[in-house]
Design an enzyme around this catalytic site. Structure first.
Site: not given
Ligand code: GLN
Length: 483
Positions: A58, A135, A159
């Protein structure tokens, strides 16, 4: 040899998949990848389990060979002067990293739609344009399309698990502190956890085995003494005479009204399978799960607003300069750099976080959210049989009643991109709600894996197994049952 040949073939598919699904933020040159594979193969140390395996990373994890962008204009050309611990370990073990993958800017989002590189599409639905989840959407899509044997993502509030669920692959978020965060660009560091996405459980376990190490460079890395204490507890569990009969908790708070019928059915089918295999299903209540979503969306943006303060146009990345402006010294402007460098979602988080840390809101919002988080941990400690070696909230046989919790990972299968974006634009909280099932484990730092479960219409649904802090090995072991 087989892995080597398969990897060579996969390399030829990269460009085609990239054109279809927009998986990567950068791809390493094909000739270089082939050379690397050949070299590793020729060296003959191909007996290591990760040798010749292709991986993706990532793009919020730093590597020296290419920029690390966080899918943000702010870091579009940023090159790290050092390598993350994770990528270093993987390469030392013969893994070939094929590229960096798309994400929501700085990890903020649930569908990989908030990226300067555009949205990543879900390879399971080539005709339909569905989201890959986020994400870590690029990582999940690379694994689901068969390009990579595994991928590394980060999970702050879901994510790794959510995109894994949407793309029909496995996504494992270990306990907080298990895998080094050295070189992971911070979103909310009290929650940020490195996770593994793969097509099969064996690969998840192999990668985890190699990355599950103390790292002196990461101040939140779980130290060797605590690891040893956990190992002792785990051996005790494995030597219990009734070890093959698991007590599986089903928390009523996860039964939210928005679960789609296919998700509810998958959850039910999966519990039935466990029951048929002789395990005990126990209905329980963890009241603070209900408060987790607002607590997370108070705490994570607060940490983010502080972390993102470093992007000031001076030290890192993008700098907006307008020499004609009289407000600027040397043409550098702090506010316009941030206005132009960050996307809308990131700005929204900075505003939320800054507000919740302000004197006006601190007591009522930030402190309250911390208390909810603490209370949630206490409730998890009371429900799990395995002792939490960090909190030492004493568990005895009358309080700790379950081994694992099982819930769906997401409320629906992967939505269509168009529908997701329409909802997101009408109100961003619509996409925050997607995280309601993944966030409790993040707030408590619990090891959790999302496993794909085939629904009756053959659309994969993610099912999560959650264990007590430190109980990672048994979570992976238990996943075998749902394979
Ligand atoms: N959707 C969550 C956020 O936007 C989790 C994102 C993540 O785990 N990086 O904070």
């Amino acid at each position: 040899k087989e892995t080597f040949l398969k990897s060579l073939r996969s390399l030829d598919k990269i460009q085609e998949c990239q054109a279809k699904y927009n998986i990567f933020t950068s791809i390493r040159p094909s000739s270089l990848l082939k050379d690397k594979l050949n070299k590793i193969h020729d060296l003959g140390n191909a007996d290591g389990k990760l040798s010749c395996q292709l991986a993706v990373i990532k793009d919020n994890i730093v590597t020296m060979s290419e920029p690390t962008t966080c899918a943000s204009k702010m870091l579009r050309d940023y090159r790290s002067p050092f390598e993350s611990t994770i990528t270093k370990i993987l390469e030392e073990n013969g893994t070939v990293i094929i590229g960096k993958t798309n994400l929501d800017e700085f990890g903020m989002g649930s569908a990989t739609t908030h990226s300067i590189f555009g949205a990543t599409l879900n390879p399971l639905f080539p005709e339909e344009k569905r989201v890959a989840g986020g994400s870590s959407g690029g990582t999940a899509a690379a694994v689901a399309s068969g390009l990579a044997n595994f991928g590394i993502g980060t999970d702050t509030g879901g994510s790794v698990r959510l995109p894994a669920a949407y793309c029909g692959v496995l996504g494992f978020k270990p306990s907080y502190g298990r895998i080094s965060r050295w070189g992971v660009i911070a979103y909310a560091q009290s929650l940020d956890t490195v996770g593994i996405i793969a097509n099969d459980l064996d690969t998840v376990r192999e990668v985890y085995k190699i990355l599950n190490k103390y790292d002196v460079k990461d101040p939140t890395s779980l130290d060797p003494e605590k690891r040893a204490e956990i190992d002792d507890l785990v051996s005790k569990e494995y030597s219990r005479p009734d070890r093959n009969i698991l007590k599986i908790g089903v928390a009523e708070e996860f039964n939210v009204s928005d679960l789609s019928p296919e998700v509810s059915k998958a959850w039910f089918d999966c519990l039935s399978k466990l029951q048929k295999a002789g395990h005990e299903i126990i209905k329980i209540s963890i009241p603070s799960i209900k408060n987790s979503l607002p607590a997370y969306y108070t705490l994570a943006p607060a940490e983010a607003s502080s972390n993102l303060a470093r992007y000031d146009g001076i030290r890192y990345g993008f700098r907006f300069s307008d020499s004609s402006s009289k407000d600027s010294e040397n043409g550098v402007l702090f506010a316009p750099t941030r206005t132009k460098g960050f996307g809308d979602e990131v700005k929204r988080r900075i505003l939320m976080g800054t507000y919740n840390l302000s004197s006006e809101a601190f007591e009522n919002n930030f402190i309250k959210a911390q208390l909810i988080r603490k209370q949630l941990r206490v409730e998890f400690d009371q429900i799990f049989r395995f002792e939490n070696i960090l909190s030492r909230n004493k568990v005895n046989d009358s309080t700790g009643i379950i081994d694992f919790l099982i819930s769906p990972t997401s409320m629906t299968a992967a939505p269509k991109l168009e529908d997701f974006e329409a909802k997101d634009h009408s109100s961003p909280t619509n996409s925050y709600v997607n995280d309601v099932l993944t966030i409790p484990a993040s707030l408590a730092g619990l090891p959790t894996i999302s496993i794909p479960w085939r629904s009756s219409n053959d659309v994969p649904i993610g099912i999560q197994i959650m264990g007590q802090f430190g109980d990672d090995d048994r979570v992976l072991q238990t996943s075998e049952i749902l394979k």
